[in-house]
Enzyme design. Structure first.
Site, short mmCIF file in Angstrom:
data_model
loop_
_atom_site.label_atom_id
_atom_site.label_comp_id
_atom_site.label_asym_id
_atom_site.label_seq_id
_atom_site.Cartn_x
_atom_site.Cartn_y
_atom_site.Cartn_z
N HIS A 37 0.58 -1.39 0.11
CA HIS A 37 0.06 -0.61 -0.19
C HIS A 37 0.66 1.03 0.41
O HIS A 37 1.00 2.27 -1.38
CB HIS A 37 -0.37 -0.31 1.03
CG HIS A 37 -1.88 -1.09 1.05
ND1 HIS A 37 -1.74 -2.49 2.30
CD2 HIS A 37 -2.98 -1.50 0.96
CE1 HIS A 37 -2.66 -3.23 2.17
NE2 HIS A 37 -3.31 -2.61 1.04
N LYS A 149 -0.88 -6.32 -8.06
CA LYS A 149 -0.84 -7.33 -6.72
C LYS A 149 -2.41 -8.14 -7.18
O LYS A 149 -2.67 -9.60 -7.35
CB LYS A 149 -0.90 -7.36 -5.97
CG LYS A 149 -1.44 -8.31 -4.77
CD LYS A 149 -0.09 -9.33 -4.69
CE LYS A 149 -0.48 -10.08 -3.76
NZ LYS A 149 -2.43 -10.96 -3.18
P1 AMP Z 1 -6.09 -4.39 -0.08
O1 AMP Z 1 -6.28 -3.93 0.75
O2 AMP Z 1 -5.47 -5.92 -0.37
O3 AMP Z 1 -7.86 -4.85 -0.90
O4 AMP Z 1 -4.87 -3.97 -1.41
C1 AMP Z 1 -5.34 -2.25 -1.43
C2 AMP Z 1 -4.62 -2.49 -3.15
O5 AMP Z 1 -3.31 -1.85 -2.71
C3 AMP Z 1 -4.85 -2.74 -3.87
O6 AMP Z 1 -5.22 -1.83 -5.26
C4 AMP Z 1 -3.67 -3.91 -3.49
O7 AMP Z 1 -3.40 -4.41 -5.48
C5 AMP Z 1 -3.16 -3.38 -3.73
N1 AMP Z 1 -2.04 -4.07 -2.94
C6 AMP Z 1 -2.08 -5.19 -1.86
N2 AMP Z 1 -0.83 -5.69 -2.08
C7 AMP Z 1 0.08 -5.35 -2.86
C8 AMP Z 1 1.75 -5.67 -2.88
N3 AMP Z 1 1.96 -6.42 -2.13
N4 AMP Z 1 2.60 -4.67 -4.26
C9 AMP Z 1 1.50 -3.44 -4.96
N5 AMP Z 1 -0.35 -2.98 -4.69
C10 AMP Z 1 -0.24 -4.46 -3.75
#
Ligand code: AMP
Length: 280
Positions: A37, A149
């Site tokens: 994030h 991701k």
């Molecule tokens: P989440 O909280 O898992 O729904 O993720 C929120 C945002 O952060 C989404 O756009 C994900 O694709 C991105 N995200 C989650 N993990 C990663 C990572 N390891 N690297 C880059 N972006 C990420």
């Protein structure tokens, strides 16, 4: 950094940011913020955008047997991450205000959302889109920020924005990985050390697939067979799907196009479901 819980206050704060001449970038998250994030926040800040991070464990995107109740919630740590990264607003709406009892509207994309995660998690993208459309109407950002991701999420959201003529630009960033290559994810916290070690096989399989393509292989079947074989070496890891797909449509490709075809994998490590992908 402002931390805002109510929709009305978020709307007002976003209007103020825009009025002051700042371009607003929205990063929707489930909270439990981590280095992945943070990299997206930096990407948006580097363009000079005022960043709004929403942290909300969206009940609509979890199926009945999934990990909604167990999903990590670390509000104090999320505040600290956002302060450190220079976020303008951390928006933490309540489930009661986002989806009150008689909420009865949903938004679904019916094509790009169907393969891959759409098969094994049929509620996922309808839940994501319904929640995100609501967030977009509340925050009215110029830019929507997403991580590779969740590659299919990018494709689905991009298609829905196009279909519905929503004017937001999309900013995407690469997957942040641990030193050994494991993709950073809030769900990694579910893994025991032994499971964590076995889970790494998926990144090794993805890397091997990319090497094969760099070496001239263009057959999706060959790279998928190799990845399946590598993942099969670990007792606790089971592939839910392995696909070689076009980044925009998420459809299986007949021939790998380097730079355009991606390998996407969802897998169980015992009872923990994870995903990863790589550009071939
Ligand atoms: P989440 O909280 O898992 O729904 O993720 C929120 C945002 O952060 C989404 O756009 C994900 O694709 C991105 N995200 C989650 N993990 C990663 C990572 N390891 N690297 C880059 N972006 C990420």
């Amino acid at each position: 950094m402002q931390k805002i819980d109510s929709i009305a206050a978020m709307r007002a704060a976003a209007t103020e940011l825009t009025k002051s001449g700042q371009r607003v970038a929205l990063l929707p998250t489930l909270g439990a913020l981590h280095a992945g994030h943070a990299s997206l926040i930096r990407l948006a800040r580097a363009r000079g955008d005022a960043v709004v991070v929403s942290a909300f464990v969206n009940p609509l995107q979890f199926g009945a047997s999934e990990d909604f109740a167990r999903y990590p919630r670390h509000e104090a740590a999320d505040v600290a991450w956002c302060e450190r990264e220079g976020v303008a607003v951390l928006f933490t709406p309540t489930a009661e205000e986002m989806f009150p009892k008689h909420f009865s509207t949903s938004v679904a994309e019916e094509r790009v959302s169907k393969p891959l995660c759409g098969v094994s998690r049929p509620a996922l993208f309808r839940g994501v889109l319904t929640c995100w459309l609501k967030l977009l109407h509340i925050v009215q950002p110029t830019v929507l920020v997403m991580g590779e991701k969740d590659l299919q999420q990018i494709a689905v959201v991009q298609k829905a924005l196009e279909d519905l003529s929503l004017p937001m630009a999309i900013l995407t960033g690469p997957t942040v990985r641990e030193a050994d290559g494991m993709a950073v994810s809030a769900r990694n916290s579910y893994l025991t050390p032994v499971q964590r070690e076995e889970a790494l096989v998926v990144y090794q399989a993805l890397k091997r697939a990319k090497e094969m393509v760099a070496g001239g292989v263009r057959s999706p079947d060959r790279v998928m067979a190799e990845a399946t074989h590598i993942i099969g070496e670990k007792r606790r890891v089971r592939a839910i799907y392995i696909g070689v797909v076009d980044r925009q449509t998420m459809e299986a490709v007949r021939e790998v196009t380097p730079g355009q075809s991606w390998m996407a994998v969802a897998f169980w490590v015992d009872e923990v479901r994870l995903t990863d992908n790589i550009m071939l």
